[in-house]
Design a protein around this motif. Structure first.
Motif, PDB file in Angstrom:
ATOM      1  N   THR A 234      -6.617   4.662  -1.163  1.00  0.00           N
ATOM      2  CA  THR A 234      -7.014   5.227   0.132  1.00  0.00           C
ATOM      3  C   THR A 234      -8.132   4.137   0.576  1.00  0.00           C
ATOM      4  N   VAL A 235      -8.969   3.804  -0.468  1.00  0.00           N
ATOM      5  CA  VAL A 235     -10.053   2.710  -0.279  1.00  0.00           C
ATOM      6  C   VAL A 235      -9.084   1.295   0.232  1.00  0.00           C
ATOM      7  N   TRP A 236      -8.362   1.196  -0.668  1.00  0.00           N
ATOM      8  CA  TRP A 236      -7.676  -0.061  -0.253  1.00  0.00           C
ATOM      9  C   TRP A 236      -7.251  -0.372   0.998  1.00  0.00           C
ATOM     10  N   ALA A 237      -6.306   0.939   1.419  1.00  0.00           N
ATOM     11  CA  ALA A 237      -6.002   0.824   2.702  1.00  0.00           C
ATOM     12  C   ALA A 237      -7.013   0.714   3.742  1.00  0.00           C
ATOM     13  N   ALA A 238      -7.955   1.602   3.528  1.00  0.00           N
ATOM     14  CA  ALA A 238      -9.289   1.398   4.367  1.00  0.00           C
ATOM     15  C   ALA A 238     -10.106   0.370   4.824  1.00  0.00           C
TER      16      ALA A 238
ATOM     17  N   PHE B  73      -3.110   3.052  10.935  1.00  0.00           N
ATOM     18  CA  PHE B  73      -2.512   3.173   9.684  1.00  0.00           C
ATOM     19  C   PHE B  73      -2.999   3.953   8.456  1.00  0.00           C
ATOM     20  N   VAL B  74      -4.509   3.899   8.498  1.00  0.00           N
ATOM     21  CA  VAL B  74      -5.265   4.800   7.550  1.00  0.00           C
ATOM     22  C   VAL B  74      -5.353   6.109   7.891  1.00  0.00           C
TER      23      VAL B  74
ATOM     24  N   VAL C 175       0.870  -1.632  -0.073  1.00  0.00           N
ATOM     25  CA  VAL C 175       0.011  -0.133   0.075  1.00  0.00           C
ATOM     26  C   VAL C 175       0.796   1.137  -0.163  1.00  0.00           C
ATOM     27  N   LEU C 176       1.912   1.360   0.583  1.00  0.00           N
ATOM     28  CA  LEU C 176       2.725   2.197   0.836  1.00  0.00           C
ATOM     29  C   LEU C 176       3.543   2.604  -0.442  1.00  0.00           C
ATOM     30  N   LEU C 177       4.038   1.541  -1.238  1.00  0.00           N
ATOM     31  CA  LEU C 177       4.647   1.693  -2.343  1.00  0.00           C
ATOM     32  C   LEU C 177       3.772   2.223  -3.446  1.00  0.00           C
TER      33      LEU C 177
ATOM     34  N   PRO D 212      -7.013   8.397  -9.197  1.00  0.00           N
ATOM     35  CA  PRO D 212      -6.518   6.996  -8.650  1.00  0.00           C
ATOM     36  C   PRO D 212      -6.103   7.000  -7.311  1.00  0.00           C
ATOM     37  N   LEU D 213      -5.859   8.324  -6.562  1.00  0.00           N
ATOM     38  CA  LEU D 213      -5.659   8.457  -5.139  1.00  0.00           C
ATOM     39  C   LEU D 213      -6.891   7.942  -4.447  1.00  0.00           C
ATOM     40  N   LEU D 214      -7.877   7.842  -4.700  1.00  0.00           N
ATOM     41  CA  LEU D 214      -9.051   7.245  -4.010  1.00  0.00           C
ATOM     42  C   LEU D 214      -8.724   5.703  -4.011  1.00  0.00           C
TER      43      LEU D 214
END
Length: 703
Positions: free
Chosen positions: A262-266, A273-274, A234-236, A257-259
Motif C-alpha cells: 500500500t505504501v509502495w503504491a501511495a 490508482f491508489v 505493484v498489482l502482481l 506485509p499488506l501495508l
C-alpha cells in the motif's frame, strides 16, 4: 437534504460542478444509482450471520453517500429518498428482516446519506460534487471526509441498532460497533472512489473530442514504459501478498506485509490508482475473511471478525490515501515554489535592469552609511565612488551646501530621514576631480517602512539640477533687477503727475495716471515678494507667532485710524512657536490679514479671529476666519494660483499674487494652505499648517 449555502445565488452548481441538470438527466442518474444501491444492498444482506439481523459489511452505505452527494442540488430530491427507501425496504424484507426492522434500517440509511451529503456540501464545497470543481487532492480533504463519514454513520447508528433492540428486545454493543465501523469504512473507501471517478468522467467529457484525445495521449506519454511496468509490478506484488496472507492456510498473522505494498503504491503511483488499489484489495480482504480464510478468520465471533477486518481495511485506506495525498501536496508545493522562485528571479532581473537604466542616482543606505544598493548613475553623478561599500564623508566626495560650506555629518538627507522617520531633501553641490565644473544635485531621502534583517534603511535619489538651478537663479536675478529698475521711471511718473496736478482741466487725467502708477508699484512689489518667497534662502529660527501677528494687527489698526477706515477687530489666540523664516512668516500673515480686511463689504467692521485647532505631533494648524465677502463657489483652490483674482469685476484692487505668495511660503516650510467658507457667518476661513516648535497652551487675546 438541503442546498449548499456556499453556492452562488446566480448559478446553482450541479453534481459535476456545472449548472443544474434537466429533470430527465436526474431521473436517469437516480435510476442508475438505485440499481447500484440494489446490488450493494443485496451483497451486504448476504453477510447476515447471527440473530441480530445486522449485515457484517454494508457497501450500500458508500454507494448511497456518493448518490446523495452527486444529486444534492436536484429539484427532485424526494425521488432519491423514495428510491433509496424502497430498495432498502425491499431487500431487507426479501432477505429475512421483518417489516418493522426493515423500516428502522430504511430510516438509518436515509439519515446517513442525507447527513453525509449535507456535511459534504458544508465542509468540502470546493470539491466536485460539493459545488466546486476540484478533486480530492489534499490531506485536509481526507480528514474532513473521514469526519463526515464518522458523523453521518454515528447518526445512522443511533437508529439502526436501536431498531434491532426495539424489535428483538436485545441491544448489542458489538453490533453497534460493527455498524459504525462498516459504514464509516464503506463511506470513506467507496465515497472517495466514487467521487474521484465522477470527477474524472466529468472532466474528460467536458472537453471536446480533440482535447480528450490530447489528454489521453499526454497521460500515456507521462506514464512511460517503465511507469506502466511499475503499475504492473505493484498489482502482481499486491495479488501475491494478499493471496499468501488470506488464501494460504499457514496459520501465520501475515497482514503486516499488506501495508508495504500500500505504501509502495501511495509513494510512487497516481492517487487514482491508489484509491482503486485500496478498494480492490480491501474488498478481497473482507471477502476472504467472511469465507473463513486469512489471519482474521480465526476470530470466533462473527461481529468481532467483521469489526477487525473492516478496521484493517479502513486503516489501509487511510494510510494509502494519506501518503498519496501528502505526496501530491508536496509535489504541488515544490512546483509552486519553483514557479515562485522563477517569478522572483525574473522580477529581480527586471528591477535590476530598471535601476541600472535610471538616469537618476539611487542609493539605499543604513544609518552607518552601508550600501544595500546603488546604481551606476549614482557614481556617475557624484563623480567618485567609494570602494568600502559605505558612504564616505563630504570631503571624500566634495559635497557642499549651497552656501559653500561642506555638508556636515548628520545633515545628509538619508541621515535626517532615518533620524526623524520623515522624508528629507536638500540641494548639494558636488566639486571633485570627477566633476571639475561642479554639479548641483537635488537629493531626496525617504525611510523604508520596514527594516530588512532588523536594519533600517533609507532610499536616496538624486538628480542633476545644475542647469535648472542656474536658470532659476538667473531668472530670479533678472526679475529682481527689472523690478528694481522699474522703480526709477515709476518714481519719475509719480513725481511729474504731482507737478501737473494743478494744471487746469488735467485733474481727471492726472488721477488716472496716479492710479495706474499705484497699481504698477503694487505689482512690482508683489513680484519682488513672490521671487523672495519662491527662491530666497530660508533662515530658519524659532518664531513667536502670537507676538508677530499681534504686531501686524496693531499696524493694521493704526493704518485704519489714520485713514478713517473702519478699525478692524482682530482676536489673536495664544499661538505656539514655530520653526520657520521670520521674514516669510511676517509676509505670510501680512497678506492673509490684509486680504481679510480688504475684502470686507463697505460699511462693515472687519472682524478677524486667528486661532489654532487640534495640533498633531509635528505641525500646528492655524485658522484665520473673517466676516468678509467670501470667495465665489468653485474658486477656493484657484485663488492660490498666480494672478488669479476672484473678484475681478469688483472695485477691490489687487494683483492676484497675494495668496500665491502665501501658498509658496507655506510649501517651502513643508506646510499647506487652503480656503473654505466660514461655517459660522459670511466670510472665509484660511487654514494654514506649519511645523511646530514648543507648544504652549492656547488663550484668546483681543487686539
Amino acid at each position: 437534504m438541503t442546498g449548499d449555502d456556499h453556492a452562488p445565488d446566480a448559478t446553482r452548481y450541479g453534481p459535476q460542478g456545472g449548472t443544474r441538470d434537466r429533470p430527465t438527466t436526474h431521473v436517469l442518474r437516480s435510476a442508475a444509482f438505485a440499481s447500484l444501491y440494489l446490488a450493494a444492498s443485496y451483497l451486504g444482506r448476504l453477510t447476515v450471520m447471527d440473530h441480530t439481523n445486522l449485515s457484517l459489511v454494508w457497501p450500500a452505505a458508500g454507494v448511497a453517500a456518493v448518490w446523495f452527494v452527486t444529486q444534492r442540488h436536484s429539484r427532485l430530491r424526494a425521488l432519491d429518498v423514495a428510491l433509496l427507501s424502497g430498495v432498502t425496504l425491499g431487500v431487507n424484507v426479501a432477505t429475512g428482516a421483518s417489516p418493522a426492522l426493515a423500516g428502522f434500517f430504511v430510516a438509518a440509511n436515509v439519515v446517513q446519506a442525507v447527513v453525509f451529503a449535507w456535511l459534504f456540501g458544508r465542509w468540502l464545497p470546493e470539491l466536485w460534487g460539493g459545488g466546486g470543481t476540484e478533486a480530492i487532492s489534499r490531506l485536509q480533504h481526507l480528514w474532513r471526509l473521514l469526519a463526515i463519514a464518522a458523523i453521518s454513520t454515528a447518526c445512522g447508528t443511533v437508529i439502526g441498532p436501536t431498531g434491532v433492540w426495539v424489535v428483538n428486545g436485545t441491544y448489542s454493543l458489538p453490533g453497534a460497533a460493527v455498524w459504525l465501523t462498516r459504514n464509516t469504512a464503506s463511506m470513506l473507501l467507496i465515497g472517495v472512489a466514487g467521487l474521484r471517478i465522477g470527477y474524472l468522467i466529468h472532466h474528460f467529457w467536458a472537453n471536446n473530442t480533440g482535447k480528450r484525445r490530447a489528454a489521453l495521449q499526454q497521460a500515456w506519454r507521462n506514464a512511460g514504459r517503465w511507469h506502466w511496468a511499475e503499475y504492473a509490478a505493484v498489482l502482481l506484488a499486491s495479488t501475491a501478498t494478499y493471496l499468501v496472507a488470506f488464501a494460504v492456510n499457514h496459520g501465520l498473522p501475515l497482514a503486516f506485509p499488506l501495508l508495504v505494498v500500500t505504501v509502495w503504491a501511495a509513494l510512487r503511483l497516481h492517487t487514482t490508482f491508489v484509491i482503486a488499489h485500496d478498494l480492490l484489495f480491501g474488498t478481497l480482504a473482507v471477502v476472504f475473511t467472511l469465507h473463513g480464510d486469512g489471519p482474521f478468520a480465526t476470530i470466533g465471533s462473527h461481529l468481532a471478525r467483521a469489526l477487525v477486518v473492516q478496521l484493517f481495511v479502513g486503516v489501509i485506506a487511510v494510510v494509502g490515501l494519506a501518503v498519496a495525498l501528502g505526496r501530491d501536496e508536496r509535489a504541488r508545493l515544490m512546483t509552486d515554489l519553483k514557479a515562485a522562485r522563477q517569478e522572483a528571479a525574473e522580477q529581480a532581473e527586471i528591477l535590476r535592469t530598471i535601476v541600472d537604466s535610471m538616469g537618476e542616482g539611487l542609493g539605499v543606505m543604513d544609518a552607518d552609511g552601508r550600501f544595500l544598493l546603488r546604481n551606476p548613475a549614482a557614481g556617475h553623478l557624484i563623480g567618485v565612488t567609494s570602494t568600502t561599500g559605505r558612504f564616505e564623508d563630504s570631503a571624500f566626495y566634495g559635497l557642499y551646501r549651497t552656501d559653500g560650506t561642506l555638508v556636515p555629518d548628520g545633515e545628509f538627507p538619508y541621515q535626517r530621514a532615518l533620524a526623524t522617520g520623515e522624508p528629507h531633501s536638500m540641494d548639494i553641490v558636488v566639486r571633485n576631480p570627477g566633476v571639475p565644473q561642479g554639479r548641483t544635485l537635488a537629493v531626496t531621502a525617504t525611510p523604508m517602512p520596514n527594516p530588512i534583517n532588523g536594519v533600517s534603511y533609507a532610499v536616496s535619489t538624486f538628480s542633476d539640477v545644475t542647469a535648472e538651478r542656474r536658470q532659476r537663479d538667473e531668472l530670479a536675478s533678472f526679475a529682481g533687477v527689472v523690478a528694481h529698475d522699474l522703480h526709477n521711471p515709476l518714481t519719475t511718473v509719480e513725481g511729474w503727475s504731482e507737478e501737473l496736478a494743478d494744471v487746469p482741466g488735467a485733474a481727471a487725467g492726472i488721477a488716472r495716471i496716479r492710479r495706474a502708477a499705484t497699481r504698477m508699484r503694487n505689482l512690482i512689489n508683489d513680484l519682488l515678494s513672490y521671487t523672495t518667497a519662491r527662491d530666497g534662502q530660508l533662515e530658519l529660527a524659532t518664531v513667536d507667532l502670537a507676538g508677530l501677528i499681534a504686531d501686524i494687527a496693531a499696524a493694521r489698526v493704526d493704518q485704519a485710524e489714520s485713514t478713517g477706515s473702519p478699525v478692524p477687530r482682530i482676536a489673536v489666540g495664544n499661538l505656539p512657536h514655530v520653526y520657520a523664516d521670520v521674514t516669510l512668516m511676517r509676509q505670510l500673515f501680512e497678506n492673509v490679514l490684509g486680504n481679510a480686511i480688504k475684502y470686507t463689504a463697505p460699511g462693515i467692521t472687519p472682524q478677524i479671529m486667528v486661532y489654532t485647532t487640534s495640533n498633531d505631533h509635528d505641525d500646528i494648524h492655524i485658522r484665520v476666519a473673517d466676516n468678509g465677502i467670501g470667495i465665489p463657489t468653485g474658486q477656493h483652490d484657484a485663488v492660490f494660483n498666480n494672478f488669479h483674482r476672484a473678484h475681478r469685476t469688483s472695485d477691490y484692487a489687487g494683483t492676484g499674487l497675494g495668496l500665491a505668495i502665501c501658498k509658496r511660503i507655506t510649501e517651502r516650510h513643508g506646510g499647506t494652505i487652503t480656503a473654505t467658507d466660514n461655517p459660522d457667518r459670511p466670510g472665509t476661513v484660511i487654514a494654514i499648517s506649519i511645523p511646530l516648535a514648543p507648544q504652549p497652551a492656547r488663550a484668546l487675546i483681543t487686539t
